[in-house]
Scaffold this active site. Structure first.
Site, mmCIF file in Angstrom:
data_model
loop_
_atom_site.group_PDB
_atom_site.id
_atom_site.type_symbol
_atom_site.label_atom_id
_atom_site.label_comp_id
_atom_site.label_asym_id
_atom_site.label_seq_id
_atom_site.Cartn_x
_atom_site.Cartn_y
_atom_site.Cartn_z
ATOM 1 N N HIS A 241 32.978 49.645 40.822
ATOM 2 C CA HIS A 241 32.439 48.382 41.359
ATOM 3 C C HIS A 241 32.937 48.061 42.769
ATOM 4 C CE1 HIS A 241 31.475 47.335 37.134
ATOM 5 N NE2 HIS A 241 32.701 47.728 36.856
HETATM 6 C C1 BDR Z 1 35.332 43.759 38.437
HETATM 7 O O1 BDR Z 1 36.321 43.396 37.464
HETATM 8 C C2 BDR Z 1 37.404 44.293 37.535
HETATM 9 O O2 BDR Z 1 37.661 44.840 36.279
HETATM 10 C C3 BDR Z 1 37.053 45.362 38.549
HETATM 11 O O3 BDR Z 1 38.186 45.692 39.322
HETATM 12 C C4 BDR Z 1 35.972 44.733 39.393
HETATM 13 O O4 BDR Z 1 36.510 44.032 40.487
HETATM 14 C C5 BDR Z 1 34.109 44.300 37.698
HETATM 15 O O5 BDR Z 1 33.623 43.350 36.812
#
Ligand code: BDR
Ligand code: CA
Length: 316
Positions: A241
């Site tokens: 992400h």
């Molecule tokens: C986001 O939540 C975290 O687990 C990841 O680092 C990312 O920023 C994805 O939903």
């Protein structure tokens, strides 16, 4: 050259994002600020210091920020995806930091980096938006120094922490509302809908391991994260992400965006933390009640996956 500050809660995908920003010739990484999120603040801060040490970037100042949401504290962190240490249980693969955080905290560092900047700076928040809400509330005169926020967060359809909400926004919905709705700093929102489409597979992971010393260390952080995402996706791989957002922060226009009025659900029902994107034609034309953001909706996915690796290749 993108002048960049990352606000982060490392996190396996944050780790990849930080390394890309620390190593890419197209990025001038001015500072890293930390926030609670995937794990507590002490661990996210230590992980950020370790990652910059790995990348040979002990010159980049790090400051610690919020260890809880602005208004409503809660105990939920994300160890199911990121492990108890935030790096899938492998934080010690990374070098011990030879320095500490700068005094004064995250909001003070963000403000002083903006104050000193002779050109506007991009801020990439890739964790809960608590530090950024505090920055905008305490230093409104610095808003013109922010070129744009490139935020990883939210979901237009569906969610990950609940049926409707994405983890970063859900972790502090009031802060997210302050930043994304109640303020007017230009913003690109990079939601789950797109980051999931950019998921990487086992071949990409092998290429990561082959990128050199740093790629190898990052690869060593991924096995449990891959196990989590393989179960979530139903196919082997993982979702990076935050790295998708960082590529856009470094190279504007990598992601295709659409302007949409947004609101954030702050009630305590089953949709708490959801991003409400108004996609009605008339709302987009300016009749919507809340501030518009540029929501990332598409990209050349194969090219993006290649760009992520390019950013991590060790340069002689
Ligand atoms: C986001 O939540 C975290 O687990 C990841 O680092 C990312 O920023 C994805 O939903
Ligand atoms: Ca994150």
């Amino acid at each position: 050259m993108a002048r960049l500050i990352i606000d982060t809660d490392p996190g396996v995908d944050d780790a990849i994002a930080i390394a890309i920003a620390a190593l890419s010739p197209g990025s001038d990484l001015l500072g890293v600020t930390t926030v609670f999120g995937n794990v507590g603040l002490a661990k996210t801060t230590r992980n950020a210091l370790r990652l910059l040490e790995l990348c040979g970037r002990a010159d980049v100042p790090v400051a610690a920020g919020a260890d809880r949401p602005l208004v409503h504290p809660h105990a939920r962190r994300d160890s199911s995806a990121h492990g108890d240490d935030g790096l899938s249980g492998h934080a010690e693969v990374l070098p011990e930091p030879a320095r500490d955080v700068v005094a004064g905290g995250a909001v003070a560092l963000l403000a002083s980096l903006l104050e000193r900047a002779d050109q506007p700076v991009t801020i990439a928040p890739i964790g809960p938006l608590t530090n950024i809400a505090l920055l905008l509330a305490a230093y409104p005169h610095l808003k013109p120094k922010i070129e744009r926020l490139v935020v990883m967060g939210g979901a237009i359809e569906g969610g990950n922490v609940s049926a409707r909400a994405e983890f970063n926004i859900w972790s502090d919905p009031e802060a997210a509302r302050r930043v994304l709705v109640a303020d007017d700093v230009p913003c690109v929102l990079v939601p789950l809908d797109l980051t999931h489409r950019c998921a990487v597979d086992r071949a990409w992971l092998e290429d990561l391991a082959g990128c050199g010393r740093i790629g190898e260390a990052l690869h060593a952080l991924t096995p449990e994260y891959v196990r989590h995402y393989t179960a979530a996706l139903g196919v082997p791989g993982m979702v990076v992400h935050d790295a998708v957002a960082i590529v856009e922060a470094i190279t504007p226009g990598t992601l295709t965006t659409e302007s949409m009025p947004l609101d954030i659900e702050c009630s305590f029902g089953p949709s708490r933390g959801a991003v409400i994107a108004d996609r009605r034609r008339l709302a987009r034309a300016g009749d919507g009640a809340s501030g518009p953001a540029d929501v990332a909706v598409d990209t050349d996915i194969d090219q993006l996956r290649a760009l992520l690796l390019d950013g991590l290749r060790e340069r002689k």
